[in-house]
Structures are given as structure tokens and as C-alpha cells.
Enzyme design. Sequence first.
Site, PDB file in Angstrom:
ATOM      1  N   SER A 276      98.237  27.248  11.130  1.00 15.90           N
ATOM      2  CA  SER A 276      98.524  28.661  11.411  1.00 15.90           C
ATOM      3  C   SER A 276      97.445  29.530  10.791  1.00 15.90           C
ATOM      4  O   SER A 276      96.738  29.099   9.873  1.00 15.90           O
ATOM      5  CB  SER A 276      99.868  29.053  10.798  1.00 15.90           C
ATOM      6  OG  SER A 276      99.746  29.135   9.387  1.00 15.90           O
ATOM      7  N   ASP A 277      97.332  30.760  11.266  1.00 19.00           N
ATOM      8  CA  ASP A 277      96.529  31.727  10.533  1.00 19.00           C
ATOM      9  C   ASP A 277      97.343  32.153   9.303  1.00 19.00           C
ATOM     10  O   ASP A 277      98.556  31.966   9.239  1.00 19.00           O
ATOM     11  CB  ASP A 277      96.134  32.926  11.411  1.00 19.00           C
ATOM     12  CG  ASP A 277      94.919  33.658  10.830  1.00 19.00           C
ATOM     13  OD1 ASP A 277      94.576  33.416   9.650  1.00 19.00           O
ATOM     14  OD2 ASP A 277      94.316  34.491  11.542  1.00 19.00           O
ATOM     15  N   TRP A 278      96.660  32.720   8.362  1.00 18.73           N
ATOM     16  CA  TRP A 278      97.175  32.899   6.995  1.00 18.73           C
ATOM     17  C   TRP A 278      98.333  33.906   6.862  1.00 18.73           C
ATOM     18  O   TRP A 278      98.283  34.999   7.430  1.00 18.73           O
ATOM     19  CB  TRP A 278      96.012  33.361   6.124  1.00 18.73           C
ATOM     20  CG  TRP A 278      95.342  32.259   5.337  1.00 18.73           C
ATOM     21  CD1 TRP A 278      95.128  32.250   3.994  1.00 18.73           C
ATOM     22  CD2 TRP A 278      94.774  31.030   5.805  1.00 18.73           C
ATOM     23  NE1 TRP A 278      94.500  31.087   3.608  1.00 18.73           N
ATOM     24  CE2 TRP A 278      94.267  30.326   4.699  1.00 18.73           C
ATOM     25  CE3 TRP A 278      94.680  30.431   7.060  1.00 18.73           C
ATOM     26  CZ2 TRP A 278      93.657  29.082   4.792  1.00 18.73           C
ATOM     27  CZ3 TRP A 278      94.069  29.179   7.168  1.00 18.73           C
ATOM     28  CH2 TRP A 278      93.575  28.531   6.044  1.00 18.73           C
TER      29      TRP A 278
END
Length: 713
Positions: A276-278
Site C-alpha cells: 500500500s501507499d503509506w
Amino acid sequence: MTHRCVLALCLLPLICLPGCGGDNNSRTDEPAQPPPISATEAYCGSDYLEIEERIDTLLGELSLEEEVSLMHGAGFVPTESGHLASALPERGIPGFLMVDGPRGLDNQTGLPATAFPVGMARAATWDPELEHRVGQVMGAEVRAAGASVLLAPTMNILYHPRWGRAQETYGEDPYLMGAMAVAFVQGVQQENVLASAKHFVANSIEDTRFTVDVQMDERTLREIYLPAFRRVVQEGQVASVMTAYNSVNGAFSSENEHLLRDILKGEWEFQGFVESDWVFGTHDTVAAASAGLDIEMPAPKVYGPPLVEAVQSGEVSRDMVDLGARRILRAQFCFGLDTDPPVRDPSKVATAGHTRVAREVAQRAIVLLKNTGTLPIDRSTTMKIAVLGDLADAENLGDTGSSRVLPVYVVTALQGITAAADGLVTVTHIASTNLSQEDRASVADADVAIVVTGLTSEDEGEGLISAGDRKGLGLRPEQDALIEAVAATGTPTIVVLEGGSAITMNPWLDSVDAVLMAWYPGIEGGNAIADILFGEVAPSGRLPISFPRAEADLQPFDNVSDTVAYGYFHGYRHLQHEGTAPLFPFGFGLTYTSFAYSDLVLSSTRVAAGDTITVQLDVENTGATDAIETVQLYTGAVSSPVIRAPRELKAFTQVALSAGVKKTVSFDFPIADLAYYDVESGGWVVEPTDYRLEVGSSSGDLPLSAVVTVDGP
Ligand code: BGC
């Protein structure tokens, strides 16, 4: 050919390519890119079978809690070698150490590093071989920081130049994007560092990036937003893919079954892991696990204990967890992170060899947009140069968000110009941006004035942590005013622009003599700018995006709504479809010589969908300066019941030509590349009709053209 294709054939009629059809077990092949025979072998190398067996054994031993612990990062605060994820050292599983980013080694490592020109600048080189070397250098620096995963390349199609992170990506065109991204990924991974292609997909607005739903039809998704990702998966064997924050057609990217399960892991047979993105990239445990999100970063929020509970309650199957863990282990073992882990060694960061590559890229990235003959500056006849502008002596490397690099040094434009003047030419720096009478007199007295201006991290950057989206496409009023004031002195005026994407320049373009687009040119930018200004190197950069005359000429940019619709046309496709002339077209760039195109010959003009033809032509350097020409091939359907872009880039190559020399250039062109995505049949089709093939030096200058007829079945 499936029944659905046959039906489509009767209706349109259409020619189906192999794999076209609705059978869920079959792949849907895209034009002219056969999938690897064994996806796992292609991803992993020849010992893939042993590795898969080792994973089988491990998965038999790991508890549910242990497996789930592989599926998230270790915490919000990174170590000096990056964000740790997926480690179980007591089981011989070293984990990943992840660092940004797209223009060089993450500043969070604390190591002064080679800050390269940004991705947009590197796309302007149109040189995949050079981008491969950039990837190798970045990979080497990442490894020398003790990290194992590089969170790059950013490969989101630039839908609109106001996107705050435009600078990170490779422009507006899927073909150019794919060529550059594959080269970069292969370079990085050659150094045994895992690349992470991001952000999957359609992440091209900053101010609403965490919440916006980007809507588009399946054809637009397949033809514009997915092809480059498909290439880094199937040709580049990219180790991992990072999901976007935004949702696409109603489902968050990290929960998007169509994107992750059906297309990425299904049709494309991606063997690596999806992260995932952060922080704000995950929302729901069951939805993410079911769609195929393998790692939640940087810390457990919806994974960790909630995922263990979801498996125990039967909402997520243990098989899903096993599949995620398998991908995570595969990536670690195939890249030898257990047997040959990266070792921190600052002496291998920012070496002389690395910074030389940064200078070469910066030279190659600069695009000469206008030149009435003032350039190159002749040191034997030019006595005095006045250097002005807010960025003349600024260290202007780009965004201060996640792509930030701690530069080992920065050569500003003023420093580069002063060094290149070599004492032969007097360089006067006028720091004021609001010229006094005395300043004006000093400019009037100079032989040439150079104004260095443009955008900075205060104008554009990552949302929330940096400047976000641009407010408009022009310069600030005071920057326009300075250029106008300098030009009004009558001294020949050269404007050097910096920034991450298109800039409009209507107030002053006609009154200046030359314009260079230098982007964010990296640590060696000042030297590279001087190399071009003084003619040490002939410019060869080409625009990877269109520069419109005015923002109103583009499709709208909406960075406030929760839902936005991306149409089929954007960039040069949009401008040409609307019949609107750009200020500077996609692919455009001048140099210090001229080229003549002639003698276009096709090996065949009546073809079948499965054929490959040879497109051959001559290019001659008709001037007095050696230079590199970028030969570009575009196609368009002459008459089609389907809406098509007037021109689409399908191939390009570079040829270095000495003054007066003519060379023959040839492309192998697979007719399958003329296909469009037919939503009804769920496959790629080449219509039996006439197609125009055009060749030249930009999307706006295509002197050679021929027609190819694709025969029906
Ligand atoms: C960015 C990613 C980046 C990540 C880690 C996010 O905010 O969107 O591109 O890799 O942070 O720094």
C-alpha cells in the site's frame, strides 16, 4: 478465437488478437508483447523451483500470526536504512528495507547522495539506455545505504500539468512512459535492489489524493493508464507494485479487485508483491486482503491483529494469507536478501562516476524551446553576460516531499555559467528581481542577459507534506515582469526555466531570444545549463508533455471534488483531437543544427493484423553542428467507427549525426500495435481499415507519412 470475438467480428467487423475473449482462465494479451512463458521463472531466475519448494516448507511451519506479521511494515519511523517490513529473522526471513525515491537516495538515510534530474527531466532525454544507467546508479546507492527496496519509479500518466508531483513521472504518453520505466527498473534491479512501480493507478492529483475517486471507462484504463505498468511487470519484471491512495471506479486502489486480482496478478501474471501507499492507503481488512494487497505500509492498521481475526472468523481465507506470504518470501529469496543482504557503505554513495551520470542526464534533459540565433553563446565575441532571476543562484532540486534527496552538493546555474565563462567573459550577477535604474543600465550594457526562473517546491509538490497541486500554469507575476523588464533593455535575452511540468509564457515569449526548459536539473544542473548555453553540448531534450498556449486549451483539472472523470483524451491526444495548436508540442525540442527527413519506405502497405513491417527512412544533419535527433513514429486510423486519437506515439529512436551526415533509420513495427481495446469483447482488436504512419521530430512536425491498409479476415 472465442465466441465473443466471433460475435464482435460479425458486428463491427473486427480482427481479434490472440487471447481476446471472455474466458477467465485465458490471458488477454495486449499488442505485440507476448507474455513470458513461465512468469515465475522470468521473475525469479533459474532457481525458482528450489525457491518455491523452500517457501512451501516455510509456509508449512509458520503460524497464522507469523504469516500475518510478514504482511505489514514494522512502524511509522524508518531506520537509517529505510522502512522495515516483512522480517522474521528467527525464521531466516530478513525482511525488506524500503527507501524513496524517484530522483535518488532518500534523504531519511542521512547520506549525502546523487540527486538526479527529476523523472520528468529524465523522460525528456527520450533515452532508455541512459535511464537504465540512472537506475543502476540509484540501485547502487540504495544498496550502499543498507536498503533493499527503492520506492520508484513513479509512473502515473500526467493527466494535467498542474499535478503537484508531475516532476516525478515520465510524462503524458503511455509508450514513452513504458520505455523509460522498464529501463529504470531493469537498471535498479541489476544491482539486486527491488524496484516498486507506483502508484497503481491514476494517482495524478495531490490535493485530494487520499479521497478522490478517479472514474474512467475500461478502454481509457487499458489504453492510457495501464500499458506502462504492464510493461514493467512483463518486460521489466518489477519486484513490487505500490497501490495509489485514490480509488478507481469506486474501489480504493488497495482494495480494487479488478486492478489487483483480475489484471495485475491475473492477466499479467505478476509474481511479486503489492504494497500500500503509506499511512492513508488502506481502509478495510477484508476488502484489501480479498483484492490482493500483500503488504500494508508502513505499520499495521487494517492488517496485523485485525487480519488475524478476519482469518479466524472466516471472513478472509487462510489461503489468501498464504498467497500474500508466498509473494513476500519469493521477492526476498529471489533477490537474495537472505544470502547477500545489502551492507551500508557510505563510500559507495555519490561517487565521481555517479555524479558524472547526473551531469550527462541533465545535459540530455534540457529542452531548447526557442532560439533566434543567440545560442550557443560564443565566448570569443561575447564580453559581458548579465545573470538574473530568482533561481539563478538557487539550489532548486524539486519537491520536498517523499522524493527529497540530501544532495552531496549542488551546482547552481550562476556557478555553472561563471565556471564555463572561464574568465574569458565577464559574468555579472544581478540578484534583485525588481530592477533599479542601475540594474537596467547594467543589463543594457551586457552582450547577453540570462534570466533563470521558474517553479520551486513552494509552487508544486506532494500533498499534505509539501506544496500540493499548482495554482495555474504561468509564472508568478513578478517573474514575468522581470523577464519583460530585461527584454525591454534591448539586450538579447535568454530565459532558463526550471520546474516539473508545462509553463505558459505568453507575456514575454515573443520578446525574448531563447528559452531553455531545464526542469529540476539535479546536483549538476548548473554545469549542464552552462554546457548547453555555451555549446559544449548540442541540446537534445524533447518534451515528454505538451506545453499548451493557455490552461483553457487543456481538459479541466479538478483537485477539489471527491469524484473526477478522466476522459479518453488528454495531453497531445486532447489538443490534436480538438484541433488546438499547442505552444510547444509533445516530442518537441530544438538544437544547434537542422535535420532533413526523406525516403520513407515501408516493407509492405497491405498487411494482416499479425504482420510486422519494417519502416525505413533517412535522416540528415543539414547544419554545421553534431547533434542527436530523436526520430518519432506516430500512427492514426484514417477512418474508423471507433473514436481514435489523431496521432499516437508508437516508436522512437535516437541517432547521433555529425554535421552533414545522413543515416538510414529503421523500425520493426508490429501491426498489432495499431489495436484498440474493445470493451465489448474484452480484448485488443485491429480494425481492417487504413492507418497513417507518420515520422518526424515531434508530434507537431511529421514530414514523412504513408498509409498502411490492414486487410480484413
Ligand atoms: C508517497 C509515496 C512514497 C511513500 C513513502 C507516500 O506519501 O505517496 O510515493 O513512496 O509516501 O515515503
